[in-house]
Each structure stands twice: as C-alpha cells, then as structure tokens.
Design a protein around this motif. Structure first.
Motif, PDB file in Angstrom:
ATOM      1  N   MET A  18      17.457  12.724  59.555  1.00  0.00           N
ATOM      2  CA  MET A  18      18.371  13.180  58.511  1.00  0.00           C
ATOM      3  C   MET A  18      17.670  13.033  57.170  1.00  0.00           C
ATOM      4  O   MET A  18      16.977  12.042  56.928  1.00  0.00           O
ATOM      5  N   MET A  19      17.900  13.999  56.289  1.00  0.00           N
ATOM      6  CA  MET A  19      17.196  13.977  55.007  1.00  0.00           C
ATOM      7  C   MET A  19      18.151  14.410  53.901  1.00  0.00           C
ATOM      8  O   MET A  19      18.929  15.351  54.071  1.00  0.00           O
ATOM      9  N   SER A  20      18.094  13.691  52.776  1.00  0.00           N
ATOM     10  CA  SER A  20      18.913  14.025  51.614  1.00  0.00           C
ATOM     11  C   SER A  20      18.109  13.807  50.353  1.00  0.00           C
ATOM     12  O   SER A  20      17.179  12.984  50.315  1.00  0.00           O
ATOM     13  N   SER A  21      18.481  14.517  49.314  1.00  0.00           N
ATOM     14  CA  SER A  21      17.895  14.331  47.989  1.00  0.00           C
ATOM     15  C   SER A  21      18.915  13.639  47.099  1.00  0.00           C
ATOM     16  O   SER A  21      20.128  13.800  47.279  1.00  0.00           O
ATOM     17  N   ALA A  22      18.432  12.850  46.142  1.00  0.00           N
ATOM     18  CA  ALA A  22      19.339  12.108  45.262  1.00  0.00           C
ATOM     19  C   ALA A  22      18.736  12.002  43.874  1.00  0.00           C
ATOM     20  O   ALA A  22      17.530  12.246  43.672  1.00  0.00           O
ATOM     21  N   TYR A  23      19.602  11.617  42.939  1.00  0.00           N
ATOM     22  CA  TYR A  23      19.194  11.445  41.540  1.00  0.00           C
ATOM     23  C   TYR A  23      18.505  12.703  40.985  1.00  0.00           C
ATOM     24  O   TYR A  23      17.442  12.636  40.368  1.00  0.00           O
ATOM     25  N   GLY A  24      19.138  13.837  41.259  1.00  0.00           N
ATOM     26  CA  GLY A  24      18.638  15.076  40.705  1.00  0.00           C
ATOM     27  C   GLY A  24      17.263  15.456  41.184  1.00  0.00           C
ATOM     28  O   GLY A  24      16.468  16.027  40.420  1.00  0.00           O
ATOM     29  N   GLY A  25      16.950  15.143  42.442  1.00  0.00           N
ATOM     30  CA  GLY A  25      15.660  15.484  43.005  1.00  0.00           C
ATOM     31  C   GLY A  25      14.581  14.458  42.750  1.00  0.00           C
ATOM     32  O   GLY A  25      13.410  14.674  43.126  1.00  0.00           O
ATOM     33  N   LYS A  26      14.921  13.303  42.144  1.00  0.00           N
ATOM     34  CA  LYS A  26      13.925  12.269  41.868  1.00  0.00           C
ATOM     35  C   LYS A  26      13.569  11.450  43.106  1.00  0.00           C
ATOM     36  O   LYS A  26      12.658  10.629  43.061  1.00  0.00           O
ATOM     37  N   THR A  27      14.293  11.645  44.192  1.00  0.00           N
ATOM     38  CA  THR A  27      13.994  10.902  45.414  1.00  0.00           C
ATOM     39  C   THR A  27      14.495  11.672  46.616  1.00  0.00           C
ATOM     40  O   THR A  27      15.429  12.485  46.515  1.00  0.00           O
ATOM     41  N   GLY A  63       9.857   9.750  40.749  1.00  0.00           N
ATOM     42  CA  GLY A  63      10.108   9.571  39.325  1.00  0.00           C
ATOM     43  C   GLY A  63      11.338   8.766  38.981  1.00  0.00           C
ATOM     44  O   GLY A  63      11.800   8.800  37.832  1.00  0.00           O
ATOM     45  N   MET A  64      11.901   8.020  39.919  1.00  0.00           N
ATOM     46  CA  MET A  64      13.042   7.148  39.613  1.00  0.00           C
ATOM     47  C   MET A  64      12.589   5.962  38.774  1.00  0.00           C
ATOM     48  O   MET A  64      11.454   5.488  38.896  1.00  0.00           O
ATOM     49  N   SER A  65      13.493   5.438  37.984  1.00  0.00           N
ATOM     50  CA  SER A  65      13.227   4.190  37.279  1.00  0.00           C
ATOM     51  C   SER A  65      13.403   3.024  38.243  1.00  0.00           C
ATOM     52  O   SER A  65      13.960   3.166  39.341  1.00  0.00           O
ATOM     53  N   ASN A  66      12.912   1.858  37.845  1.00  0.00           N
ATOM     54  CA  ASN A  66      13.039   0.679  38.703  1.00  0.00           C
ATOM     55  C   ASN A  66      14.502   0.307  38.952  1.00  0.00           C
ATOM     56  O   ASN A  66      14.860  -0.147  40.039  1.00  0.00           O
ATOM     57  N   ASN A 106      25.371  10.070  45.663  1.00  0.00           N
ATOM     58  CA  ASN A 106      25.410  11.408  45.062  1.00  0.00           C
ATOM     59  C   ASN A 106      24.282  12.283  45.620  1.00  0.00           C
ATOM     60  O   ASN A 106      23.491  12.888  44.886  1.00  0.00           O
ATOM     61  N   GLU A 107      24.236  12.338  46.939  1.00  0.00           N
ATOM     62  CA  GLU A 107      23.143  13.041  47.604  1.00  0.00           C
ATOM     63  C   GLU A 107      23.294  14.552  47.470  1.00  0.00           C
ATOM     64  O   GLU A 107      24.393  15.081  47.249  1.00  0.00           O
TER      65      GLU A 107
END
Length: 441
Positions: A158-167, A189-192, A292-293
């Motif tokens: 299963m695969m999902s994107s999150a944080y507006g494509g940052k992960t 590109g996510m923050s810590n 929010n995937e």
C-alpha cells in the motif's frame, strides 16, 4: 514593594495535572535517515505494567542515564547510539527504539531493536500485540515496483503520499520473515517536526488498529452460541401457549434462566473489550485524518486498505454487541411472561386452597356447634348430679318438699344457665378476635 502579580487563590488539587495532560505524550523531532522499531504489549495486570517500568529503570542504570520518575507515564531518553520512548497506557505499554540509520546497507537488514541487550528484551512482560520496523529514508533507496516487492518480501504494498507530496508511505500490513511488520517513509523535504509527527501518527495507527481487532475473535467465537440461544428462545416462545402443567412451566423457566446466565457471562466477558474496540477505532480514524494522505495512481492507499478491512470487522463486533442486547431484552420479556403464568397458576392454586379451607372451616364450625351442644348437655348432666347430692343432704321432707320434683324442676334452669354462660363466653372470644384483626390491619 508589594508584588501586585502574586496569586492568592486557592487552587484545585488537580490543576497541575490537568495542565500537564496535554503535554504527556508530545511529538518529538526526528531527523532523516532514521530507523525505528515499535513494540506494544498487552498487560492483564497492573503488576505487568509496573514490571515494564522497572525494566526501563534497569536499562537506564546499565547505560548510566537518568531513570523515569516513579509516576511517569511516558519517558523519552537518548542512550547514545539509540533513543527510547516508553509509554504506559491503561491496558498496554509501548516501547519505541529510534536510531539514526546508516547511509549504506539494505532496508531492514539491521534494525533499531538489535541495539538493545537480548537478555533485557527477553524479560519484557505482557503479550506483544504490535511489533514493526520503520525506515525513514531520504531517497537513498529505490522505490520502483520490483524494489518494493523485494523490501516487503513479495507482499502487496500500500502506498500513500502526505504533506503535499513531501513524503511517501509504503507498507504491506503483513508480518514478514523476522516476525515484524514494516513501514518505509520516503522523505522528500519534510521538516524534522513533520517527520516526528508523521512517525508518531503511523505508530499510533498501526498499534490502535491491532488493538481494535482484539474483540473480533471473541465476536466470532460467541456468535454460534448466540445463534443457538436465539433459536432456543424462539422455540420457548412457541411452546409457552401450549403449556398445560405447572411442572412444565417450571422446567421452561429454568431453561430460560440458564440461557440468561450464559448470556450474562458473555456480556461480562465482552463489554469492556467491545467498548475499548470502539475507542481504538475512533483513534485509528483520527490518525488517518491527521496524516492527510493523498492517493497515488496504481496503488491502494493506506486509508482505503484500513477502512476496507477494519470497518467490516468493527461492524461485526457492533452487531454482536447489539445482538446480545436484543437477546437480553427478549429473555427478560420471556422471563416476565413465564413468571406471570406461574403467578397466575399460583393464584388459582391459592384460590382453590382457600375454598377448601373455607369448606373445612364451615365443617369445623358445624362440628364445633355440635360439640358445643354436647358440652352443654354433659356439663348440665354433671351439674344436675351435683344438685342431686345437694338435695339428698338437705332435710327436704321436713320442709314438705320432694327431692325428685326439685331435681326435675332444676334441669331446665341448669340447661338455660349453662347455655347462656357458654354463649356469652363465645361472643366475648369473637369480639376479642375481631379487635385483634382490626388492630393488625
């Protein structure tokens, strides 16, 4: 100078605890790359939860770091090569081990839990419900279909994107050859802080998902028994109108009581578990919303998979719980119906017994009147005999009287006198009885 800002109020004893409640389980920042292993174990007794705290304190002594406070429900500590986050919940505890992942090596070849002493791990109490590894990667690995199949041992991913494509989040929701589940987070590109929040929510999602399913085997196990009870109740309600003896009613009532006792046993066994399932399910839904995937074409998203498999299981548990409630109400109504029939039969029996008692009372009254007449005759006989002795001792001839005539004339007087005295005594007894009954009423 007086301190104008000094607070002089009397504080509620729970004020500090209420303020700190929101900060008990904070999000922690995580750098990438990172390896994470999460363990969660169910504990049936408070002693097992306390044992997990004692082991954490022992581990702190081994590595010469400060142990958690005695009343701590969460503990986050860097041990040098790894960091541990320990949490104590109501019925389970969790242990999260985090290690900065080396830039080289294959995914899941070495895991964070391998850094803990094996003898210490063997002492962990409780039954491990959740155990999975998580890799937070900053695009060092390949994520094509062939590579993902290799990382997850051929299981569908299963695969999902999150944080507006940052992960991107990858998982199979399966146990692999090492007995652990696996998650891979591709960092883009996510923050810590975002990485820490996402990791925590995925950990909660998987842990609460497993805990919410604990009631499903119980629901499946008792469903055949509930179906059998349902059929028995249907048969009982069918034959209620055909009962023709008190013994049959008692047997049927005993059968209903046995069914009710078995049902209450099931309800006592499942009430807490089903309530916990609803709470955990709500937490799973919350974590899914917080992630929010976004769906990735060609792959089943995490939310779709979880909802597709978890929601039917939860509805099964809810239906079994509702089934037990409805069955309990039916048993209660059937019990009331049977008790009503038994009470009506008892009333008929009591009425028959009262009628028989009335008949016996009338017979006794007539017998008593007969005995009373005989008693008057007997007492009169003895009284007249005494009078005859009295007349013999008197000089009646000198007085010109005949003893036989006097004795004959005294018989009616004696009979009337004894009859009057007897009636008077009887009337007084009846009046005293009526007075006592009125006082008791």
């Amino acid at each position: 100078m007086d301190n104008c800002g000094e607070i002089k109020y009397q504080f509620h004893p729970m004020r500090d605890a209420l303020y700190n409640e929101l900060h008990i389980r904070p999000f922690h920042m995580l750098e990438s790359p990172q390896q994470v292993t999460h363990l969660a174990a169910c504990c049936e007794t408070p002693d097992a939860l306390q044992r997990s705290y004692d082991l954490i304190s022992e581990l702190c002594k081994r590595y010469e770091v400060n142990p958690p406070q005695a009343d701590a429900v969460t503990f986050y500590q860097n041990f040098g090569n790894f960091t541990i986050n320990w949490e104590r919940h109501v019925e389970f505890y969790s242990l999260t081990i985090m290690q900065p992942a080396p830039p080289q090596g294959k995914p899941f070849e070495y895991t964070a839990v391998d850094l803990l002493p094996s003898d210490w791990l063997k002492q962990l109490p409780g039954l491990m419900i959740a155990a999975f590894h998580m890799i937070i990667d900053d695009q060092q690995f390949n994520y094509d279909e062939h590579s993902l199949s290799h990382y997850f041992e051929g299981h569908p991913v299963m695969m999902s994107s999150a944080y507006g494509g940052k992960t991107q989040i990858h998982t199979a929701f399966k146990l692999h050859g090492d007995g652990y589940g696996r998650f891979m987070i591709c960092h883009k590109g996510m923050s810590n802080s975002q990485t820490g929040r996402l990791t925590r929510r995925l950990i909660d999602l998987e842990t609460y998902r497993l805990l919410s399913l604990l009631s499903l085997p119980i629901a499946k196990r008792i469903s055949p028994q509930l179906l059998n009870m349902d059929k028995q109740m249907a048969e009982i309600l069918t034959v209620v109108a055909k009962l023709d003896s008190a013994s049959s009613e008692r047997q049927l009532l005993e059968k209903i009581t046995q069914i009710e006792a078995q049902l209450e046993t099931y309800r006592a066994e499942t009430t807490q578990r089903f309530s916990a399932t609803q709470a955990y399910h709500q937490l799973v839904k919350d974590r899914l919303e917080r992630i929010n995937e976004e769906k990735i074409d060609g792959y089943l998203s995490i939310g779709e998979f979880v909802n597709r498999r978890l929601n039917p299981a939860l509805r099964t548990c809810e239906s079994v719980q509702t089934w037990m409630e409805n069955l309990s109400k039916r048993i209660e109504r059937a019990s009331d119906l049977m008790r009503t029939r038994v009470n009506l039969n008892l009333q008929d029996q009591n009425r028959s017994q009262l009628s028989a008692m009335n008949r016996r009372s009338r017979l006794q009254f007539r017998l008593q009147e007969t005995v009373e007449g005989l008693s008057i005759a007997a007492i009169s006989y003895y009284a007249i005999g005494l009078l005859s002795y009295l007349f013999k001792g008197l000089p009646l001839k000198q007085w010109g009287l005949d003893s036989n005539m006097l004795l004959a004339c005294s018989i009616p007087v004696v009979l009337l006198t004894i009859w009057f005295i007897t009636r008077r005594i009887k009337r007084r007894l009846i009046q005293d009885q009526n007075t006592s009954n009125e006082a008791e009423g």
